[in-house]
Structures are given as structure tokens and as C-alpha cells.
Scaffold this motif. Structure first.
Motif, PDB file in Angstrom:
ATOM      1  N   LEU A 138       0.828  -1.195   0.000  1.00  0.00           N
ATOM      2  CA  LEU A 138       0.000   0.000   0.000  1.00  0.00           C
ATOM      3  C   LEU A 138       0.869   1.255   0.000  1.00  0.00           C
ATOM      4  N   HIS A 139       0.304   2.338  -0.514  1.00  0.00           N
ATOM      5  CA  HIS A 139       0.984   3.639  -0.562  1.00  0.00           C
ATOM      6  C   HIS A 139       0.624   4.503   0.645  1.00  0.00           C
ATOM      7  N   ARG A 140      -0.615   4.378   1.119  1.00  0.00           N
ATOM      8  CA  ARG A 140      -1.121   5.269   2.171  1.00  0.00           C
ATOM      9  C   ARG A 140      -2.091   4.493   3.060  1.00  0.00           C
ATOM     10  N   ILE A 141      -1.924   4.606   4.370  1.00  0.00           N
ATOM     11  CA  ILE A 141      -2.817   3.954   5.329  1.00  0.00           C
ATOM     12  C   ILE A 141      -3.313   5.006   6.309  1.00  0.00           C
ATOM     13  N   VAL A 142      -4.617   4.991   6.576  1.00  0.00           N
ATOM     14  CA  VAL A 142      -5.227   5.974   7.463  1.00  0.00           C
ATOM     15  C   VAL A 142      -5.807   5.303   8.699  1.00  0.00           C
ATOM     16  N   ALA A 143      -6.082   6.128   9.701  1.00  0.00           N
ATOM     17  CA  ALA A 143      -6.839   5.709  10.884  1.00  0.00           C
ATOM     18  C   ALA A 143      -7.833   6.816  11.180  1.00  0.00           C
ATOM     19  N   ARG A 144      -9.099   6.458  11.355  1.00  0.00           N
ATOM     20  CA  ARG A 144     -10.163   7.440  11.592  1.00  0.00           C
ATOM     21  C   ARG A 144     -10.691   7.218  13.000  1.00  0.00           C
ATOM     22  N   ILE A 145     -10.564   8.237  13.846  1.00  0.00           N
ATOM     23  CA  ILE A 145     -10.763   8.054  15.280  1.00  0.00           C
ATOM     24  C   ILE A 145     -11.671   9.136  15.854  1.00  0.00           C
ATOM     25  N   ASP A 146     -12.614   8.737  16.689  1.00  0.00           N
ATOM     26  CA  ASP A 146     -13.444   9.680  17.424  1.00  0.00           C
ATOM     27  C   ASP A 146     -12.542  10.505  18.344  1.00  0.00           C
ATOM     28  N   GLU A 147     -12.684  11.830  18.317  1.00  0.00           N
ATOM     29  CA  GLU A 147     -11.820  12.697  19.113  1.00  0.00           C
ATOM     30  C   GLU A 147     -11.872  12.377  20.607  1.00  0.00           C
ATOM     31  N   ARG A 148     -13.015  11.901  21.073  1.00  0.00           N
ATOM     32  CA  ARG A 148     -13.146  11.579  22.501  1.00  0.00           C
ATOM     33  C   ARG A 148     -12.357  10.338  22.888  1.00  0.00           C
ATOM     34  N   ASN A 149     -11.970   9.548  21.913  1.00  0.00           N
ATOM     35  CA  ASN A 149     -11.218   8.321  22.172  1.00  0.00           C
ATOM     36  C   ASN A 149      -9.724   8.665  22.234  1.00  0.00           C
ATOM     37  N   GLU A 150      -9.343   9.283  23.340  1.00  0.00           N
ATOM     38  CA  GLU A 150      -7.979   9.789  23.469  1.00  0.00           C
ATOM     39  C   GLU A 150      -6.945   8.669  23.435  1.00  0.00           C
ATOM     40  N   ALA A 151      -7.283   7.524  24.001  1.00  0.00           N
ATOM     41  CA  ALA A 151      -6.329   6.404  24.011  1.00  0.00           C
ATOM     42  C   ALA A 151      -6.030   5.937  22.590  1.00  0.00           C
ATOM     43  N   SER A 152      -7.062   5.853  21.764  1.00  0.00           N
ATOM     44  CA  SER A 152      -6.876   5.399  20.385  1.00  0.00           C
ATOM     45  C   SER A 152      -6.073   6.417  19.580  1.00  0.00           C
ATOM     46  N   ALA A 153      -6.350   7.699  19.781  1.00  0.00           N
ATOM     47  CA  ALA A 153      -5.582   8.734  19.091  1.00  0.00           C
ATOM     48  C   ALA A 153      -4.119   8.688  19.529  1.00  0.00           C
ATOM     49  N   GLY A 154      -3.901   8.398  20.800  1.00  0.00           N
ATOM     50  CA  GLY A 154      -2.531   8.280  21.290  1.00  0.00           C
ATOM     51  C   GLY A 154      -1.770   7.153  20.615  1.00  0.00           C
ATOM     52  N   ILE A 155      -2.454   6.058  20.328  1.00  0.00           N
ATOM     53  CA  ILE A 155      -1.827   4.939  19.625  1.00  0.00           C
ATOM     54  C   ILE A 155      -1.402   5.373  18.233  1.00  0.00           C
ATOM     55  N   ALA A 156      -2.290   6.063  17.515  1.00  0.00           N
ATOM     56  CA  ALA A 156      -1.957   6.528  16.160  1.00  0.00           C
ATOM     57  C   ALA A 156      -0.725   7.422  16.192  1.00  0.00           C
ATOM     58  N   ARG A 157      -0.636   8.287  17.185  1.00  0.00           N
ATOM     59  CA  ARG A 157       0.528   9.173  17.284  1.00  0.00           C
ATOM     60  C   ARG A 157       1.797   8.384  17.598  1.00  0.00           C
ATOM     61  N   ARG A 158       1.699   7.412  18.485  1.00  0.00           N
ATOM     62  CA  ARG A 158       2.879   6.606  18.809  1.00  0.00           C
ATOM     63  C   ARG A 158       3.348   5.779  17.621  1.00  0.00           C
ATOM     64  N   LEU A 159       2.436   5.440  16.731  1.00  0.00           N
ATOM     65  CA  LEU A 159       2.796   4.719  15.517  1.00  0.00           C
ATOM     66  C   LEU A 159       3.530   5.620  14.527  1.00  0.00           C
ATOM     67  N   GLY A 160       3.511   6.915  14.779  1.00  0.00           N
ATOM     68  CA  GLY A 160       4.134   7.854  13.861  1.00  0.00           C
ATOM     69  C   GLY A 160       3.189   8.357  12.790  1.00  0.00           C
ATOM     70  N   MET A 161       1.890   8.095  12.967  1.00  0.00           N
ATOM     71  CA  MET A 161       0.926   8.579  11.985  1.00  0.00           C
ATOM     72  C   MET A 161       0.715  10.076  12.187  1.00  0.00           C
ATOM     73  N   ARG A 162       0.460  10.762  11.111  1.00  0.00           N
ATOM     74  CA  ARG A 162       0.310  12.217  11.088  1.00  0.00           C
ATOM     75  C   ARG A 162      -1.169  12.582  11.168  1.00  0.00           C
ATOM     76  N   GLN A 163      -1.535  13.466  12.110  1.00  0.00           N
ATOM     77  CA  GLN A 163      -2.913  13.936  12.134  1.00  0.00           C
ATOM     78  C   GLN A 163      -3.110  14.935  11.010  1.00  0.00           C
ATOM     79  N   GLU A 164      -4.028  14.619  10.098  1.00  0.00           N
ATOM     80  CA  GLU A 164      -4.232  15.456   8.919  1.00  0.00           C
ATOM     81  C   GLU A 164      -5.478  16.328   9.007  1.00  0.00           C
ATOM     82  N   SER A 165      -6.439  15.931   9.840  1.00  0.00           N
ATOM     83  CA  SER A 165      -7.649  16.748   9.905  1.00  0.00           C
ATOM     84  C   SER A 165      -8.385  16.522  11.217  1.00  0.00           C
ATOM     85  N   ARG A 166      -9.179  17.504  11.551  1.00  0.00           N
ATOM     86  CA  ARG A 166     -10.118  17.423  12.674  1.00  0.00           C
ATOM     87  C   ARG A 166     -11.456  17.884  12.122  1.00  0.00           C
ATOM     88  N   LEU A 167     -12.358  16.936  11.924  1.00  0.00           N
ATOM     89  CA  LEU A 167     -13.645  17.212  11.296  1.00  0.00           C
ATOM     90  C   LEU A 167     -14.688  17.410  12.397  1.00  0.00           C
TER      91      LEU A 167
END
Length: 200
Positions: A138-167
Motif C-alpha cells: 500500500l501507498h497510504r494507510i489511514v486511521a479514523r478516530i473519534d476525538e473523545r477516544n484519546e487512548a486510540s488517538a494516542g496509539i496513532a501518534r505513537r505509531l508515527g501517523m500524522r494527524q491530517e484533519s479534525r472534522l
């Protein structure tokens, strides 16, 4: 010229092993373990499914979760996460293949609450990123996370994923407006486990 998706093998060698975990396709023997967290309303609170019944899980195992690898877009690969020393199922992770043309995918993860806070979800999700980038190509992989789910967002950040938007309040989710965080990583940003990132 855009790279084409490489021919994918029939499936990876299972189990996929990490330092502390083993990842492998789910089977009917996992139903009771899956119920211990997928039937939990608090676990499901910010995730895109309601608390599951035994029938729900049986139906998923016979359909959406039955595959052992991805052969085309629109499919998902759901793997159980086991503690390597004991074989105990403590969660599951998913890799979606969204687009063949754009080589796009998505990851997700859910863990039994009794095993949260030890880095297991990050370790398992990193293994899934490896499958997506290194095996499926794959070229690009995303993760879509509810903002209230702070633990899940923390995992994405620890993986080195870049936050691209806040909808903000972009959709009604389980009866209320949800603000969604979108994270992403490109193949050339991926750093395999154990490797060091350039310039670091």
C-alpha cells in the motif's frame, strides 16, 4: 510514473509474531474471548459497532472476518491478537484495503480493557502497518478516530501517523454529533519495527 500495486502473496505466514504478541486469523474457537470485550458497551462507545451478541460474532466469523488475506479492494483482514506466552486472545486488529488504484488502506484496533495501558495495541497495530506497507504494497494507510477516544488517538501518534484533519461535528454517530480525527502514514514514512528513522 506511479508505482503499481505489487502482486500480493496468497497470505502472510501466520502467526505474525511481534516481541510479545501473535497475530492470526480469527476462528470459531475465539467466540467466548471476543464476547468478553466486544459485548462491552464501554469498549464499543467510540467504535463503529454496538455491543455484540454471540450470534453477531458467529455471523461475522462466517462472512466479513473469514478471510485470511486481502486479494482485492473492498476487503478487510481481521486478526486476533494473542499474548505470545499464553495464547490468550486479548483483542483484534483490522486492515482494510480501500482502493487498488490509489493503493489506500485503513487500520483499526480494539483491545480487552483488562489489557489496555501496556502498549499491546500499539505493538499489534504496528504489525498491521507492516503487512499493509511491506507485504500488500500500500501507498497510504489511514486511521479514523473519534476525538473523545484519546487512548486510540494516542496509539496513532505513537505509531508515527500524522494527524491530517479534525472534522468538527461532521456526522451523527450513535445518536450524537461526532468530531473525527483523521491520521495517515505514507509508505515512504513507514519505519519497520526495530529500524531507526532517518535523521533521528
Amino acid at each position: 510514473m506511479v508505482d503499481q500495486l505489487r502482486p500480493a502473496p496468497s497470505h502472510p505466514a501466520y502467526p505474525v509474531r511481534t516481541r510479545r504478541l501473535s497475530l492470526r486469523p480469527l476462528t470459531g474457537r475465539d467466540i467466548d474471548a471476543l464476547l468478553t470485550y466486544r459485548a462491552d458497551a464501554e469498549v464499543c462507545r467510540y467504535l463503529p459497532f454496538e455491543p455484540m451478541t454471540r450470534t453477531d460474532i458467529e455471523q461475522h466469523l462466517a462472512s466479513r472476518w473469514a478471510g485470511t488475506w486481502l486479494t482485492d479492494e473492498g476487503q478487510e483482514l481481521r486478526l486476533g491478537v494473542e499474548l505470545a506466552p499464553t495464547g490468550e486472545l486479548i483483542g483484534d486488529v483490522v486492515l482494510f484495503w480501500h482502493s487498488r488504484e490509489h493503493r489506500g488502506g485503513e487500520i483499526g484496533y480494539v483491545l480487552h480493557p483488562g489489557f489496555q495501558g501496556h502498549g499491546y495495541a500499539t505493538e499489534a497495530a504496528r504489525a498491521v502497518l507492516s503487512l499493509g506497507f511491506e507485504v500488500l504494497g500500500l501507498h497510504r494507510i489511514v486511521a479514523r478516530i473519534d476525538e473523545r477516544n484519546e487512548a486510540s488517538a494516542g496509539i496513532a501518534r505513537r505509531l508515527g501517523m500524522r494527524q491530517e484533519s479534525r472534522l468538527v461535528h461532521n456526522e451523527v454517530f450513535k445518536g450524537e454529533w461526532r468530531t473525527r480525527l483523521d491520521f495517515a502514514m505514507l509508505a515512504d514514512e513507514w519505519c519497520p519495527p526495530g529500524a531507526s528513522r532517518p535523521g533521528r
